[in-house]
Design a protein around this motif. Structure first.
Motif, PDB file in Angstrom:
ATOM      1  N   ASN A 178       0.845  -1.379   0.179  1.00 26.67           N
ATOM      2  CA  ASN A 178      -0.192   0.057   0.424  1.00 26.67           C
ATOM      3  C   ASN A 178       0.570   1.326  -0.549  1.00 26.67           C
ATOM      4  O   ASN A 178       2.073   1.239   0.015  1.00 26.67           O
ATOM      5  CB  ASN A 178      -0.867   0.377   1.071  1.00 26.67           C
ATOM      6  CG  ASN A 178       0.032   0.121   2.597  1.00 26.67           C
ATOM      7  OD1 ASN A 178       1.214  -0.337   2.904  1.00 26.67           O
ATOM      8  ND2 ASN A 178      -0.584   1.546   3.198  1.00 26.67           N
ATOM      9  N   ASN A 179       0.444   2.781   0.027  1.00 32.59           N
ATOM     10  CA  ASN A 179       1.346   3.689   0.120  1.00 32.59           C
ATOM     11  C   ASN A 179       0.811   4.407   1.837  1.00 32.59           C
ATOM     12  O   ASN A 179      -0.914   4.564   2.053  1.00 32.59           O
ATOM     13  CB  ASN A 179       0.509   4.407  -0.601  1.00 32.59           C
ATOM     14  CG  ASN A 179       1.602   5.880  -0.610  1.00 32.59           C
ATOM     15  OD1 ASN A 179       2.564   6.223  -0.115  1.00 32.59           O
ATOM     16  ND2 ASN A 179       1.833   6.874  -1.971  1.00 32.59           N
ATOM     17  N   SER A 207       1.681   6.459   3.077  1.00 27.99           N
ATOM     18  CA  SER A 207       1.525   7.690   3.454  1.00 27.99           C
ATOM     19  C   SER A 207      -0.016   8.387   2.971  1.00 27.99           C
ATOM     20  O   SER A 207      -0.185   9.239   3.238  1.00 27.99           O
ATOM     21  CB  SER A 207       2.618   8.485   2.275  1.00 27.99           C
ATOM     22  OG  SER A 207       4.027   8.854   2.657  1.00 27.99           O
ATOM     23  N   ASP A 208      -0.487   7.752   2.058  1.00 22.35           N
ATOM     24  CA  ASP A 208      -2.262   7.935   2.120  1.00 22.35           C
ATOM     25  C   ASP A 208      -2.972   7.565   3.598  1.00 22.35           C
ATOM     26  O   ASP A 208      -4.105   7.909   3.398  1.00 22.35           O
ATOM     27  CB  ASP A 208      -2.837   6.957   1.124  1.00 22.35           C
ATOM     28  CG  ASP A 208      -1.999   7.524  -0.478  1.00 22.35           C
ATOM     29  OD1 ASP A 208      -1.171   8.737  -0.689  1.00 22.35           O
ATOM     30  OD2 ASP A 208      -2.542   7.264  -1.726  1.00 22.35           O
ATOM     31  N   GLU A 209      -2.399   6.383   4.166  1.00 25.52           N
ATOM     32  CA  GLU A 209      -3.308   6.680   5.365  1.00 25.52           C
ATOM     33  C   GLU A 209      -2.694   7.211   6.284  1.00 25.52           C
ATOM     34  O   GLU A 209      -3.142   6.588   7.655  1.00 25.52           O
ATOM     35  CB  GLU A 209      -3.540   4.694   5.788  1.00 25.52           C
ATOM     36  CG  GLU A 209      -4.065   4.246   4.086  1.00 25.52           C
ATOM     37  CD  GLU A 209      -3.890   2.959   4.283  1.00 25.52           C
ATOM     38  OE1 GLU A 209      -4.124   2.315   5.392  1.00 25.52           O
ATOM     39  OE2 GLU A 209      -3.602   2.235   3.259  1.00 25.52           O
TER      40      GLU A 209
END
Length: 205
Positions: free
Chosen positions: A59-60, A62-64
């Protein structure tokens, strides 16, 4: 004669004003040119630190990311790392202001149960050759120095205090203050990670 002096003074002021104006514009332009590369470099450093401290993920984080304020000025950042939508670890950007030379910022990776997977020192001003050794000291792989390592240890089950103070972790030789500060940063990150992870677990029940 007085008129000539006045004219010269006005010209000097005008020249100084123009020089100041040009310098200001030039500095402003330089800032704009370097702002994005500096921001990109900081982001890349942060992402590399996340990859270094948690297990492999797709996943990323930074997005969460979510943040928790500790005081009026400082905030912890939490980056959940997931593999196929399953949490494998969380990278926590934590800090202490108890270093020998002030603030120390650390990225520490916790497994879901709070065990430390790895850590990376992000920023510090500790003494070169002494406190600066914390980047490697607490990752000891030599069995004879196992008490110096925090890797694969859980702050909820291990006393994250230097052994000199009755804890379970051996301090950096001749850098006890830096070692205490490092432990403080890790413990702060762990405490907030567990607290907020518990809230998330409850919210998903």
């Amino acid at each position: 004669m007085a008129g000539k002096k006045e004219s010269t003074f006005i010209n000097m002021v005008l020249v100084l004003f123009i020089i100041t104006l040009i310098s200001g514009v030039a500095l402003g332009g330089f800032y704009e040119l370097t702002k994005e590369p500096i921001a990109a470099a900081k982001l890349a450093k942060k992402l590399n630190a996340i990859k270094e401290v948690v297990p492999e993920f797709n996943n990323n984080p930074s997005d969460e990311v979510y943040k928790v304020g500790i005081n009026a000025t400082d905030t912890l950042e939490f980056y959940p790392a997931k593999m196929d939508n399953k949490l494998v670890g969380t990278a926590v950007k934590t800090f202490t202001n108890k270093g020998f030379a002030g603030y120390i910022w650390v990225m520490v990776g916790f497994l879901p149960d709070g065990t430390i997977n790895n850590y990376s020192i992000l920023d510090h001003k500790e003494t070169p050759g002494l406190g600066s050794k914390m980047g490697a000291w607490f990752k000891q792989t030599d069995p004879a120095k196992e008490k110096s390592s925090v890797i694969n240890k859980n702050p909820g089950k291990t006393k994250f205090i230097v052994s000199k103070d009755g804890g379970d972790i051996d301090a950096i030789t001749a850098a006890t203050i830096s070692s205490r500060a490092f432990m403080d940063a890790i413990q702060t990150g762990y405490n907030e990670y567990i607290k907020n992870k518990t809230k998330e677990d409850i919210s998903h029940e």
